[in-house]
Design an enzyme around this catalytic site. Structure first.
Site, short mmCIF file in Angstrom:
data_model
loop_
_atom_site.label_atom_id
_atom_site.label_comp_id
_atom_site.label_asym_id
_atom_site.label_seq_id
_atom_site.Cartn_x
_atom_site.Cartn_y
_atom_site.Cartn_z
N PHE A 201 2.61 9.70 3.28
CA PHE A 201 2.99 9.56 4.68
C PHE A 201 3.42 8.16 5.05
O PHE A 201 4.01 7.93 6.09
CB PHE A 201 1.85 10.02 5.62
CG PHE A 201 0.58 9.23 5.48
CD1 PHE A 201 -0.46 9.71 4.69
CD2 PHE A 201 0.42 8.02 6.13
CE1 PHE A 201 -1.64 8.99 4.56
CE2 PHE A 201 -0.76 7.29 6.00
CZ PHE A 201 -1.79 7.76 5.21
N ASP A 202 3.13 7.21 4.19
CA ASP A 202 3.49 5.83 4.54
C ASP A 202 3.43 4.98 3.29
O ASP A 202 2.61 5.22 2.40
CB ASP A 202 2.50 5.29 5.59
CG ASP A 202 2.93 3.95 6.17
OD1 ASP A 202 4.10 3.57 5.95
OD2 ASP A 202 2.12 3.30 6.84
N TYR B 92 -8.20 7.87 11.59
CA TYR B 92 -7.67 8.15 12.93
C TYR B 92 -8.42 9.24 13.70
O TYR B 92 -7.98 9.67 14.75
CB TYR B 92 -6.17 8.48 12.85
CG TYR B 92 -5.37 7.25 12.57
CD1 TYR B 92 -5.18 6.28 13.55
CD2 TYR B 92 -4.83 7.01 11.31
CE1 TYR B 92 -4.48 5.12 13.30
CE2 TYR B 92 -4.12 5.85 11.05
CZ TYR B 92 -3.94 4.92 12.04
OH TYR B 92 -3.25 3.77 11.79
N TYR C 224 0.84 -1.20 0.00
CA TYR C 224 0.00 0.00 0.00
C TYR C 224 0.87 1.25 0.00
O TYR C 224 2.04 1.22 0.40
CB TYR C 224 -0.92 0.02 1.22
CG TYR C 224 -0.17 0.20 2.53
CD1 TYR C 224 0.34 -0.90 3.21
CD2 TYR C 224 0.07 1.47 3.07
CE1 TYR C 224 1.04 -0.75 4.39
CE2 TYR C 224 0.76 1.64 4.24
CZ TYR C 224 1.26 0.53 4.91
OH TYR C 224 1.96 0.69 6.06
N PHE D 40 -5.45 5.79 0.45
CA PHE D 40 -4.58 4.62 0.35
C PHE D 40 -4.74 3.98 -1.03
O PHE D 40 -5.85 3.78 -1.50
CB PHE D 40 -4.95 3.57 1.40
CG PHE D 40 -4.53 3.94 2.80
CD1 PHE D 40 -3.21 3.76 3.21
CD2 PHE D 40 -5.44 4.47 3.69
CE1 PHE D 40 -2.83 4.09 4.50
CE2 PHE D 40 -5.07 4.80 4.98
CZ PHE D 40 -3.75 4.63 5.39
N ILE E 46 -7.38 0.27 10.73
CA ILE E 46 -8.43 1.28 10.76
C ILE E 46 -9.67 0.75 10.02
O ILE E 46 -9.56 -0.09 9.13
CB ILE E 46 -7.97 2.62 10.13
CG1 ILE E 46 -7.37 2.40 8.74
CG2 ILE E 46 -6.99 3.33 11.03
CD1 ILE E 46 -7.07 3.66 7.99
#
Lengths: 613, 456
Positions: B65-66, B111, B55, B128, B85
């Site tokens: 961010f990731d 979040y 992902y 995502f 999540i």
């Protein structure tokens, strides 16, 4: 003299084939060589050592000179450059096994100053020697790392920001040196993992042979090292955040250890979530019983969630509740520890995990998980028994935070559970106060919150509005609980109208009279009589022993208050009587229906209460 | 849907268009899905399956961010269990193997207002891009040997699962090579399954389920009917079984804190009888589970009235005595010993406790101690004939052991003498060599010792 002896033995040995030197040759070479170095003749020794003809001899016996050399190097004496020359040459020519043992022996010091100095001086040579061992170095590296960590543990830890900046005991420098020391080995494991992965991708798994096993050993040693450092020094020190200390060697060290774990393919994520994801305990190593010590895993979780280290490799997809559940598994054992550092880390990790969860969102199902019951028990112990006041109040803060995160049904169940298990009047009083707040919220919002009114509320009230041991209940010991219970009762009677009876209190009153009010009145009368007698006795004693100003001990709630003067003893008794009175006034409140008297009594109560506290 | 998402982040600069199909059950636009590449698989992953994905996570302005794609391993998690999540649990369940898609997740599904420090600020909408590679059922065996694969058809509720001794209500449908061989509605206690003709795997399976769950289990023969098969159901040896199980309800034993003293005493009596029943049937393991519950309830119960104290003590004594008996039958003398000691703490001259401790000591080859216990029984209860014969038996063993020791030591002295003379002979050899030699000798003599022990 010594120099002559050295030249003699060297000349004799030049004629001999390698490995046929006698024990006497060894002894002479060692003593003479050492004396030369100690006496400052290192120039001559250097030239002998460097002489082409002597290389066989040096490789065989040279390591004997290490102690003398290190002494000079540590003291930084005049002949430093020559000694350094000898040292470096020995490191290249002598047999690595012997060098390794020699160096490790020299590492083992006891004086803090020398410990740090020798680590600083010897880590680099040690690394060179280990690298010379080639593929056979895993167990030697393990031995070296274990020695180094034992040494490190002897150094005092910096506690304040200033201590870390000044690095008086050089722990920070040692940590930095240690990072540099392990780097090439980490790199080697990383590359090996890469190639073995490519191999297993291109060929079948059949080819995994001996070579792979050996690399595993090196990886194992590094893993052990990381696990050890995570628990000490990293779990022992209080790391500073970037705001308070921009450059922190210890924080960097922690970062490096986490990087090392990632590099050797120990996923930080699985380490953190291990308590929930691993069904089976991973078998340990020969000398360590567990592969992943509980405390080291807690340390990783603490670094990730409290200090936000390894943020770049830690996935941002886990749910906050899952993280909380997992971290609670880490926190629970920490809070039952005696060491304050552990309690503190536990509280920090618990707080940070709770903050991520939305208020009022945790469902009651979670209470089926054992840790949700045992952790609060441990937390209560911290709140009531921890030596450090700041930790006790932090404990209370986190306790309240944890209550806030439950939804109303879970709160209801949690309060019941705590009332039944905490066995501490103060904690029970605190829970009762929380119950009152929840009833208040329920009555105000009117959003169909059924858990703190009517049918569901009553079982909870019945647990609150009783005297545990009837009239014989120790009122003083239960004072916190009693005051909050009465407070709650007063609140209900004032807030809930007889005609509405939202809380159900008005139909419950006759039962409360039997289970709570009557025994409480009896108990109060008994204790007041007791204190009056006590007061009377004290007055008597005071009169008789007035001049002596003797010190009498007073028994309060089964606890001896030592060295109480009779003067203050009388005060204590007065105070206790007053408290009994205030309880009495409370008692009158409930039977009264006309508002005027009620308000009057309330005012009186408030006055009494402020005088007491 | 497009509107709401844009409204919400109206200040941000969008590089990614807010579009896609709303896949939330509430249809509140909280998760928008956009398929970027269709999958190749035919089925969707099931709840509880372990799924493998790559992902990339970005904010609405396109900042990443990731990402799991940094050369590392694929990211894996158990679907639908709240590990990730909410947006992910909802989203990944709609994907097929090989599919690549984009999820736009509103904060309530990510979040929320708390954010996820240090990377996710409060109230952030996250995007995502997820690629699903593979998924498989959860392996619930302790050794993770793939023996029982669990796939959830309908998710249950809560976090608790039936434990040993819990009473369960289930529907089981057993299938072998497409043929239904067993279809029943059952109500029983975990531990009794065998007597109902259920293979061991079924109880393990039930203990992995939540209340109200329906699931499919695939079991290897080891957890099914083994290599022998089952005649009644006409199952050949080494057959792989499939069980569809519905756990309608179960009642777990109450936790100690949930019970008051009277309940504990009452339950203890019931459980004691149940244990005795198991014991009579020769089910010592199950019996011990019952007796252990008594100990766990009453061991730390304090502040009892005199009458209750008496009752509790009697129950505890009985529990420990019976546990000792169970463990003797189960060939666990160490645990038997432990329970005898506990029983003797409650009643120092208890005949059964002393006798059973003697038996336990005997089982651990501590014949001296065993003899002492049996002799004490005779001293206190002269009528106990069994103890007398046990004393004789102990004495016989003690004598035998004594003689064996004699042989070993005699042998040892001889060996020492031989070694010494050998040492003299090889003294010329270097230090290290000699050491090595010594080591070998020790190993050798140790081997001899154990060999002679076996003979005896």
């Amino acid at each position: 003299m010594a120099l002559d002896m050295l030249s003699d033995v060297v000349q004799r040995c030049q004629a001999l084939p390698v490995d046929s030197y006698t024990k006497e040759d060894h002894d002479v070479f060692m003593t003479a060589g050492r004396t030369c170095i100690e006496e400052g003749n290192s120039v001559q020794v250097l030239s002998i050592i460097l002489d082409e003809k002597n290389q066989d001899m040096v490789s065989c016996m040279g390591w004997n000179l290490l102690p003398a050399l290190i002494q000079v190097l540590l003291k930084k004496e005049d002949n430093l450059p020559q000694c350094l020359g000898i040292f470096n040459h020995l490191l290249e020519t002598c047999r690595p096994k012997e060098l390794l043992i020699g160096l490790l022996e020299l590492l083992e010091q006891d004086d803090p100053d020398t410990i740090a100095e020798s680590l600083h001086l010897l880590l680099n040579p040690l690394q060179k020697v280990l690298l010379r061992l080639g593929s056979r170095k895993a167990s030697s590296l393990g031995m070296a790392l274990s020695t180094v960590l034992d040494q490190l543990a002897k150094l005092p830890l910096p506690h304040t920001k200033e201590q870390e900046e000044d690095d008086v005991f050089s722990l920070c420098r040692c940590c930095t040196d240690l990072t540099t020391f392990v780097r090439p080995f980490v790199q080697e494991v990383r590359l090996n993992l890469l190639t073995s992965e490519e191999l297993s991708e291109s060929t079948t798994k059949m080819t995994i042979g001996r070579d792979n096993d050996r690399e595993d050993e090196l990886r194992t040693e590094l893993l052990k090292f990381c696990m050890k450092t995570l628990s000490y020094p990293l779990f022992e020190v209080q790391l500073k955040d970037t705001d308070s200390l921009a450059v922190s060697p210890l924080r960097n060290f922690a970062t490096e250890i986490l990087n090392t774990l990632s590099a050797i393919r120990e996923s930080i994520t699985s380490l953190v979530y291990q308590p929930l994801l691993k069904r089976k305990q991973v078998p340990g190593f020969l000398e360590e019983e567990v592969r992943y010590p509980q405390e080291s895993l807690a340390s990783v979780a603490h670094l990730v969630f409290v200090h936000h280290l390894a943020a770049d490799v830690f996935p941002c997809v886990f749910s906050p509740v899952f993280s909380l559940r997992c971290n609670m598994e880490h926190v629970c054992p920490l809070l039952s520890r005696r060491e304050e550092t552990r309690i503190q880390k536990g509280l920090e990790l618990y707080e940070k995990s709770l903050v991520r969860v939305e208020d009022g969102s945790l469902p009651v199902d979670l209470m089926e998980i054992k840790t949700f019951l045992t952790l609060p028990q441990n937390l209560v112990k911290v709140m009531t028994m921890c030596q450090r006041q700041d930790l006790r109040s932090k404990g209370l803060k986190v306790f309240q935070l944890s209550i806030d995160k439950f939804d109303t049904e879970a709160k209801h169940k949690f309060f019941q559970y705590m009332l039944k298990t905490s066995h501490h009047s103060g904690v029970e009083g605190y829970i009762i106060k929380n119950i009152r707040n929840q009833i208040n919220v329920a009555l105000q919002s009117g959003d169909g919150n059924t858990w703190f009114q009517g049918v569901h509320l009553l079982p909870l009230l019945r647990k609150v509005l009783i005297l545990p041991d009837g009239p014989e209940t120790d009122l003083l010991e239960n004072l916190d609980r009693l005051m909050e219970s009465l407070n709650l009762l007063r609140y209900l009677i004032i807030r809930d109208k007889v005609t509405e009876n939202q809380t159900g209190i008005w139909t419950e009153l006759y039962k409360i009279e039997d289970t709570f009010m009557k025994p409480l009145r009896v108990g109060l009368n008994m204790s007041r009589a007791h204190y009056e007698r006590e007061l009377h006795n004290t007055m008597d004693t005071k009169r008789s022993k007035d001049k002596e100003e003797s010190k009498i001990s007073v028994l309060v709630g089964g606890e001896n208050l030592p060295h109480v003067t009779s003067e203050s003893q009388i005060q204590v008794c007065h105070c206790l009587m007053l408290k009994s009175c205030s309880c009495h006034i409370y008692l009158h409140l409930y039977g009264i229906n006309d508002g005027q008297t009620l308000m009057c009594l309330l005012r009186l109560y408030t006055q009494l209460y402020t005088r007491l506290t | 849907m497009k509107m709401t998402a844009e409204e919400q982040t109206s200040e941000g600069q969008h590089t990614i268009p807010m579009e896609g199909e709303d896949i939330t059950p509430k249809k509140d636009g909280g998760v928008l899905k956009l398929v970027k590449r269709e999958g190749t698989g035919t089925e969707f992953p099931m709840t509880g399956d372990k799924v493998f994905v790559h992902y990339v996570g970005t904010f609405v302005d396109g900042t990443q961010f990731d990402s799991s794609r940094g050369g590392g391993d694929k990211f894996s998690f158990e679907l639908g269990k709240g590990q990730v999540i909410l947006a992910w649990d909802i989203g990944v369940a709609t994907m097929k193997a090989g599919e690549l898609c984009q999820f736009i997740c509103r904060p309530e599904y990510a979040y929320g207002s708390a954010g996820s420090p240090p990377k996710i600020p409060p109230n952030a909408t996250l995007i995502f891009e997820v690629e699903l590679f593979d998924f498989r059922g959860e392996d619930i065996t302790e050794n993770e040997d793939g023996g029982i694969i669990h796939r959830i058809i309908t998710k249950g509720q809560g976090y608790s699962k039936p434990n040993e001794g819990a009473s369960v209500e289930v529907t089981v449908v057993g299938t072998c090579e497409g043929r239904v061989f067993d279809e029943r509605e059952l109500k029983f206690e975990i531990g009794d399954g065998e007597s109902l003709g259920l293979p061991p795997g079924v109880e393990k399976a039930i203990m992995a389920m939540e209340q109200g769950e329906e699931a499919l289990f695939t079991m290897k023969p080891k957890y099914g009917f083994g290599i022998e098969g089952n005649v009644k159901y006409n199952i050949p040896g080494g057959a792989i079984l499939q069980y569809k199980i519905n756990l309608a309800a179960f009642e777990k034993a109450k936790e100690s804190w949930e019970m008051n003293t009277d309940e504990k005493l009452e339950q203890s009596s019931l459980v004691k009888e149940k244990g005795t029943q198991y014991f009579k049937e020769g089910k010592y393991k199950q019996a011990s589970v019952q007796y252990k519950r008594i100990v766990s309830w009453l061991e730390h119960e304090s502040g009892l009235s005199e009458e209750n104290e008496k009752k509790a003590k009697a129950l505890r004594l009985a529990a420990h005595l019976n546990l000792a008996m169970c463990f003797l039958k189960l060939q666990e003398p160490g645990l038997a010993l432990e329970n005898c000691d506990k029983a003797l703490q409650l009643d120092a001259a208890n005949e059964k406790a002393l006798f059973r401790r003697g038996e336990a000591q005997f089982g651990m080859k501590e014949f001296d101690k065993a003899r002492d216990d049996f002799q004490r029984v005779i001293q206190l209860y002269p009528a106990n004939k069994a103890a007398k014969s046990q004393v004789l038996l102990c004495q016989k063993h003690i004598k035998e052991q004594h003689e064996k020791d004699k042989r070993i030591y005699a042998n040892m002295f001889q060996r020492f003498a031989e070694r010494d003379s050998k040492k003299e002979a090889v003294k010329v050899a270097g230090d290290s060599k000699q050491n090595g030699d010594g080591d070998e000798m020790e190993v050798e003599s140790r081997e001899k010792e154990s060999a002679s022990e076996e003979k005896a």
